[in-house]
Design a protein around this motif. Structure first.
Motif, PDB file in Angstrom:
ATOM      1  N   SER A  27       0.740  -1.200   0.153  1.00 40.27           N
ATOM      2  CA  SER A  27      -0.168   0.045  -0.109  1.00 40.27           C
ATOM      3  C   SER A  27       1.018   1.191  -0.198  1.00 40.27           C
ATOM      4  CB  SER A  27      -0.937  -0.105   1.289  1.00 40.27           C
ATOM      5  OG  SER A  27      -0.211   0.080   2.502  1.00 40.27           O
ATOM      6  N   GLY A  30       1.718   1.615  -3.613  1.00 45.71           N
ATOM      7  CA  GLY A  30       0.459   2.175  -4.311  1.00 45.71           C
ATOM      8  C   GLY A  30       0.279   3.659  -4.072  1.00 45.71           C
ATOM      9  N   GLU A  33       2.592   5.474  -6.149  1.00 46.81           N
ATOM     10  CA  GLU A  33       2.439   5.422  -7.427  1.00 46.81           C
ATOM     11  C   GLU A  33       1.229   5.996  -7.874  1.00 46.81           C
ATOM     12  OE1 GLU A  33       4.345   4.331  -9.830  1.00 46.81           O
ATOM     13  OE2 GLU A  33       5.915   3.399  -8.801  1.00 46.81           O
ATOM     14  N   GLU A  35      -1.969   4.985  -7.082  1.00 46.83           N
ATOM     15  CA  GLU A  35      -2.601   3.953  -7.536  1.00 46.83           C
ATOM     16  C   GLU A  35      -4.085   4.336  -6.986  1.00 46.83           C
ATOM     17  OE1 GLU A  35      -1.149   0.244  -6.925  1.00 46.83           O
ATOM     18  OE2 GLU A  35       0.473   0.487  -8.408  1.00 46.83           O
ATOM     19  N   ASP A  36      -5.003   4.061  -7.708  1.00 47.90           N
ATOM     20  CA  ASP A  36      -6.614   4.394  -7.126  1.00 47.90           C
ATOM     21  C   ASP A  36      -6.961   3.397  -5.971  1.00 47.90           C
ATOM     22  OD1 ASP A  36      -8.948   6.250  -7.473  1.00 47.90           O
ATOM     23  OD2 ASP A  36      -9.942   4.272  -7.949  1.00 47.90           O
ATOM     24  N   TRP A  37      -6.525   2.534  -5.995  1.00 44.70           N
ATOM     25  CA  TRP A  37      -7.082   1.430  -4.745  1.00 44.70           C
ATOM     26  C   TRP A  37      -6.406   2.119  -3.311  1.00 44.70           C
ATOM     27  CZ3 TRP A  37      -3.677  -1.602  -1.682  1.00 44.70           C
ATOM     28  CH2 TRP A  37      -2.397  -1.624  -2.051  1.00 44.70           C
ATOM     29  N   ARG A 191       0.736  13.708  -8.033  1.00 47.69           N
ATOM     30  CA  ARG A 191      -0.115  12.932  -7.326  1.00 47.69           C
ATOM     31  C   ARG A 191      -1.438  13.259  -7.018  1.00 47.69           C
ATOM     32  NH1 ARG A 191       3.777  11.783  -2.192  1.00 47.69           N
ATOM     33  NH2 ARG A 191       5.620  11.097  -3.484  1.00 47.69           N
TER      34      ARG A 191
END
Length: 608
Positions: A27, A30, A33, A35-37, A191
């Motif tokens: 996480s 993530g 990066e 990342e949407d999750w 971001r």
């Protein structure tokens, strides 16, 4: 130990929490990066990197009323700060992005019925609006300087704005072009974890009567203010609360008592843990966050001493180096807190180079090494440069660095507060320093007290028991160090008690002080670090100095785009930083032993 869901605020159910949960190693990647999750589940984030939902909502409403399609707004407390932001962006952004900038300055509308308490607050907001292309540069200024509005200020002023109690100050709005060009900008500042996550928190639409310019519901506003003041803010106690905070930072006697409206006797300052008998309360300056204290200390020195390069000595917190590099003539960086680096620096001085100031942390983050402040002070006196020491990690309950420094800065957000629900920063001007008179002259004309009163009240309450918390945290940290140091999985444990620079720490350690509540650990194999982090049953997220243990893969979060650079200074990519809390010692030791067991099992699997 509590379990935190991905993206949940830390502490949970806290509207103005400073940290958030990243419960697994994956996480954290993530998050970096984008990342949407991960990003899509964030309730909040660390201020200066994540723009709080209340600030996003207010900014969106300002853009809707005053901006152009596609523009974004950053909110600041004063016109002067907004002007510095404009200058910063115009010097760096492409011409089209610079041309898109506009400012909107909002002040209290005193022509409408307002309570006396509100008049005494004089709430102001200055928004800097710009195109998508300008966004990365605006974000840099916001992040590096720490001068943006706090979430509590934004929440409070937004309510006034929606009820028509803030008006546009004449002459501060400039036109913007109709069609700004979008641009993602540098990856580090694109971001979607700040203003561009507005899809998760749509801004409330103004009611038709407000949108049409009709008068606000004054009684509704009065109820809001009454509830707000009754719950959080007695305006008459704001200045005494600031006084109490400043005296605690100075280490004065009885400074942990509850503030009263009567000013404390000045002679109480004569005996303090700083060992400087002529230190006065007004030598301590408060700021909305620790990075703001560093930024304005740098500004003050540039004004006092002229345009000279600075030195960043020791591996720094990321934005300290950025401030020195981007605001002024630049910086020289020494990434290791070593005598050999001091030797190299001394050679430059002997060759005739001159510098504005040397900035350092005591101890450093995340390797917990300590510079030789005695030698640095000698060099400063001989070659005429200032010394700025960030004592956030050491804390003045454990160490006394003021005699070696011209300015001592600290992030009050961390262990001084402990509750992880309010930001703050401080700077002490050493009255015995060579540049003291010049710094005080700067402060008389340039220092702006932008610390929002609600934040002040929370910080004052949180910090009353600061000194009494330190002993428990020191003891817990040493116990955890012993557990980690005894494990065959562990390659290095970084802690002032065990580092090669221990003698430098001991030179500043108070008789009753310990070694602090922050430590870092590096495992022999990266997969062991991942397994340990995933298994450890503590809060996991950014920040430090919390009353509860908080674990973080710090290098991933602070240096994800520059891991090789960090490694070149001995900062391993898989380093785990641990901020130790107030848990019962036996229980927190059990937590770390269980996580080490999980790491050992993962290591055994990888060898099969």
């Amino acid at each position: 130990m509590p379990n935190f869901n991905l993206g949940e605020s830390i502490p949970p159910h806290t509207a103005h929490a400073v940290s958030f949960s990243l419960p697994t190693w994956r996480s954290n990647i993530g998050y970096e990066e984008g990342e949407d999750w991960v990003i899509g589940r964030m309730e909040t984030g660390y201020p200066r990197f994540f723009i709080h939902r209340s600030i996003q909502a207010f900014a969106a409403d300002i853009v809707a009323k005053f901006g152009t399609q596609g523009s974004k707004a950053f909110l600041f407390p004063t016109r002067q700060i907004a002007a510095r932001c404009l200058s910063f962006v115009k010097a760096r952004a492409p011409p089209a992005a610079a041309a898109s900038l506009q400012t909107v300055h909002l002040v209290l509308d005193t022509t409408k019925a307002t309570p006396d308490a509100l008049l005494s607050l004089a709430p102001t907001i200055c928004a800097v609006l710009g195109s998508q292309e300008a966004f990365p540069f605006l974000k840099q200024y916001w992040q590096h300087t720490g001068d943006g509005v706090s979430s509590r200020r934004a929440e409070f002023c937004h309510a006034l704005f929606k009820d028509g109690l803030l008006r546009l100050d004449d002459g501060t709005t400039t036109p913007a072009p109709a069609s700004p060009k979008p641009c993602k900008g540098p990856k580090r500042y694109q971001r979607p974890s700040s203003l561009d996550v507005t899809r998760a928190t749509p801004s409330p639409k103004p009611s038709p009567d407000r949108d049409s310019g009709a008068g606000p519901d004054i009684q509704e506003t009065f109820r809001f203010l009454e509830e707000r003041f009754g719950r959080n803010l007695d305006v008459s106690l704001v200045q005494p609360a600031k006084s109490a905070i400043r005296r605690r930072i100075a280490g004065a006697l009885r400074s942990d008592s509850e503030p009263t409206a009567a000013p404390p006797p000045e002679h109480e300052m004569e005996s303090n843990s700083r060992g400087v008998v002529n230190l006065k309360e007004d030598d301590v300056y408060l700021f909305p966050c620790g990075m703001s204290a560093i930024f304005h200390s740098h500004r003050a020195l540039l004004a006092a001493r002229g345009s000279l390069k600075s030195v960043n000595f020791g591996f720094p917190y990321v934005d300290t180096l950025k401030i020195l590099q981007k605001f002024g003539p630049g910086a020289v960086f020494y990434g290791r807190t070593s005598e050999s680096d001091l030797d190299a620096f001394e050679q430059r001085l002997e060759a005739g180079e001159r510098f504005l100031a040397l900035f350092c942390e005591f101890p450093g983050n995340p390797l917990l090494t300590c510079p030789n402040l005695g030698r640095i002070r000698q060099l400063a006196d001989k070659y005429d440069f200032a010394v700025v020491v960030d004592e956030t990690i050491g804390t003045f309950a454990n160490v006394n660095v003021l005699p070696y420094a011209d300015i001592v800065v600290s992030s009050l957000t961390k262990i001084f507060s402990g509750d992880c629900n309010v930001m703050g920063g401080s700077a002490i001007f050493n009255p015995n320093g060579r540049y003291y008179a010049a710094l005080k002259r700067w402060a008389r004309t340039e220092y702006e007290d932008t610390y929002w009163p609600e934040d002040v009240m929370f910080m004052e309450r949180n910090s009353r028991d600061f000194a009494s918390r330190i002993d428990r945290i020191n003891a817990n940290a040493e116990a955890i160090c012993e557990v980690l140091r005894s494990s065959p999985l562990v390659k290095d444990v970084f802690y002032p008690k065990y580092n090669e620079t221990r003698a430098n720490y001991e030179a500043c350690k108070l008789p009753g002080g310990g070694y602090g509540g922050l430590l870092s650990v590096v495992f022999h194999r990266p997969q062991q670090a991942v397994a340990f982090y995933d298994a450890i049953d503590t809060a996991k997220g950014p920040s430090l100095g919390t009353n509860f243990t908080l674990t973080s893969p710090y290098v991933l979060l602070a240096h994800y785009q520059e891991l090789d650079w960090a490694k070149s200074f001995g900062v391993e990519p898989h380093l785990i930083r641990i901020s130790v809390g107030l848990e019962e010692t036996d229980k927190i030791v059990d937590v770390f032993e269980a996580a080490l067991k999980a790491a050992a099992e993962e290591g055994a699997k990888s060898q099969e």
